[in-house]
Design an enzyme around this catalytic site. Structure first.
Site, PDB file in Angstrom:
ATOM      1  N   ASP A  67       0.818  -1.221   0.000  1.00 57.70           N
ATOM      2  CA  ASP A  67       0.000   0.000   0.000  1.00 57.70           C
ATOM      3  C   ASP A  67       0.846   1.263   0.000  1.00 57.70           C
ATOM      4  O   ASP A  67       2.069   1.211   0.149  1.00 57.70           O
ATOM      5  CB  ASP A  67      -0.968  -0.008   1.198  1.00 57.70           C
ATOM      6  CG  ASP A  67      -0.282  -0.404   2.503  1.00 57.70           C
ATOM      7  OD1 ASP A  67       0.958  -0.313   2.581  1.00 57.70           O
ATOM      8  OD2 ASP A  67      -0.994  -0.813   3.436  1.00 57.70           O
ATOM      9  N   ASN A 136      -7.256  -2.453  14.574  1.00 57.41           N
ATOM     10  CA  ASN A 136      -8.669  -2.678  14.217  1.00 57.41           C
ATOM     11  C   ASN A 136      -8.852  -3.906  13.329  1.00 57.41           C
ATOM     12  O   ASN A 136      -9.935  -4.118  12.786  1.00 57.41           O
ATOM     13  CB  ASN A 136      -9.243  -1.430  13.526  1.00 57.41           C
ATOM     14  CG  ASN A 136      -8.567  -1.137  12.185  1.00 57.41           C
ATOM     15  OD1 ASN A 136      -7.655  -1.855  11.775  1.00 57.41           O
ATOM     16  ND2 ASN A 136      -9.004  -0.088  11.520  1.00 57.41           N
ATOM     17  N   HIS A 138      -7.255  -4.517  10.480  1.00 56.27           N
ATOM     18  CA  HIS A 138      -7.022  -4.341   9.034  1.00 56.27           C
ATOM     19  C   HIS A 138      -5.760  -5.073   8.592  1.00 56.27           C
ATOM     20  O   HIS A 138      -4.845  -5.287   9.378  1.00 56.27           O
ATOM     21  CB  HIS A 138      -7.011  -2.854   8.629  1.00 56.27           C
ATOM     22  CG  HIS A 138      -5.793  -2.077   9.024  1.00 56.27           C
ATOM     23  ND1 HIS A 138      -5.790  -0.697   9.120  1.00 56.27           N
ATOM     24  CD2 HIS A 138      -4.529  -2.438   9.352  1.00 56.27           C
ATOM     25  CE1 HIS A 138      -4.599  -0.270   9.464  1.00 56.27           C
ATOM     26  NE2 HIS A 138      -3.814  -1.295   9.611  1.00 56.27           N
ATOM     27  N   GLU A 143      -9.713  -1.833   5.534  1.00 56.48           N
ATOM     28  CA  GLU A 143     -10.264  -1.476   6.840  1.00 56.48           C
ATOM     29  C   GLU A 143     -11.566  -2.238   7.088  1.00 56.48           C
ATOM     30  O   GLU A 143     -12.265  -2.611   6.132  1.00 56.48           O
ATOM     31  CB  GLU A 143     -10.570   0.033   6.861  1.00 56.48           C
ATOM     32  CG  GLU A 143      -9.362   0.940   6.604  1.00 56.48           C
ATOM     33  CD  GLU A 143      -8.492   1.159   7.832  1.00 56.48           C
ATOM     34  OE1 GLU A 143      -8.344   0.226   8.645  1.00 56.48           O
ATOM     35  OE2 GLU A 143      -7.954   2.265   7.971  1.00 56.48           O
TER      36      GLU A 143
HETATM   37  P1  PGA Z   1       2.397  -1.208  12.568  1.00 59.41           P
HETATM   38  O1  PGA Z   1       1.207  -1.164  11.541  1.00 59.41           O
HETATM   39  O2  PGA Z   1       3.353  -2.270  12.084  1.00 59.41           O
HETATM   40  O3  PGA Z   1       3.021   0.152  12.511  1.00 59.41           O
HETATM   41  O4  PGA Z   1       1.822  -1.545  13.900  1.00 59.41           O
HETATM   42  C1  PGA Z   1       0.601  -2.358  11.135  1.00 59.41           C
HETATM   43  C2  PGA Z   1      -0.653  -2.081  10.348  1.00 59.41           C
HETATM   44  O5  PGA Z   1      -1.327  -1.069  10.591  1.00 59.41           O
HETATM   45  O6  PGA Z   1      -0.971  -2.887   9.462  1.00 59.41           O
END
Ligand code: PGA
Length: 240
Positions: A67, A136, A138, A143
């Site tokens: 992404d 959350n 995702h 999302e």
């Molecule tokens: P993070 O993000 O590795 O910074 O915790 C993971 C995500 O949001 O997929």
């Protein structure tokens, strides 16, 4: 889903890097799906060390990232292209031309999203996809929602994701509110997936993924329908 619970972040990072290193040794021209965020940084450090030690080479490896924020320039310090250059690509022997990140400045998201998925397929598909997980639930920027999209697309970020990611920006208002992300279908086509999670703040998402039925309310639950997924996490993420 196979589960590997590690003592700590370092062990999680080493185990994940070993899986990637084994693949790169067995298939030097493999296609990797890569992720950004805090979680994979330690794994990237390990891969940089293995490359420096001559244990592995990325010369013939191709990478596709999950992404990118939208809109954002690749030169922006918070862009995921910048992150990948800083945290991995500029420290290993990969050909920059073989590293792909969704275009955060696209004016034709539909066309470019379809082209991104087609390019992955033309490259032979992703041999190994690295994933993190949001608090959350995702994966990439898919999302929680009433419906999920299969292919690479532009999406709105939820308020909790904007909150979580504001730690990297000068202010919350600077966080882009949209992103260009591989879809659930793009991710599920990967031949093998490793999902990394560390820290107690990921426990609820991990527990929901493992305990819930497959639901768009927790996109990570879709991984339970994939035949070759490893969850590699630390005790804090696993036990809370
Ligand atoms: P993070 O993000 O590795 O910074 O915790 C993971 C995500 O949001 O997929």
């Amino acid at each position: 889903m196979k589960i590997i619970v590690c003592e700590n972040y370092q062990e999680m990072s080493s185990r994940a890097a070993e899986i990637i290193a084994d693949l790169v040794k067995a298939k030097p021209s493999c296609v990797l799906g890569l992720a950004t965020g805090s979680t994979p940084v330690g794994m990237y450090r390990e891969l940089i060390a293995k490359t420096a030690a001559g244990e592995i080479s990325f010369r013939d490896v191709t990478t596709y990232n999950l992404d990118e924020y939208y809109p954002i320039a690749p030169t922006h310090e918070q862009s995921y292209r910048y992150f990948m250059n800083e945290n991995l690509f500029s420290h290993i022997d990969i050909d920059p031309e073989r590293t792909f990140v969704p275009n955060g400045l696209t004016e034709n998201p539909e066309e470019e999203g379809a082209a991104y998925d087609a390019a992955i397929e033309a490259a032979g598909g992703i041999d190994l996809q690295v994933l993190g997980i949001g608090q959350n639930g995702h994966i990439a920027f898919n999302e929680p929602d009433e419906a999920l999209i299969a292919g690479t697309h532009i999406t709105a970020l939820t308020e909790d994701t904007i909150d979580a990611n504001s730690r990297f920006f000068a202010s919350r208002d600077d966080v882009p509110t949209r992103a260009f992300t591989m879809g659930i279908g793009s991710i599920m086509k990967a031949k093998k997936i490793i999902l990394l999670a560390n820290g107690a703040n990921k426990h609820a998402a991990i527990a929901q993924m493992l305990d819930d039925k497959i639901t768009t309310a927790c996109p990570a639950t879709f991984l339970k329908a994939h035949a070759d997924v490893y969850l590699i996490c630390d005790t804090a993420a696993y036990n809370g």
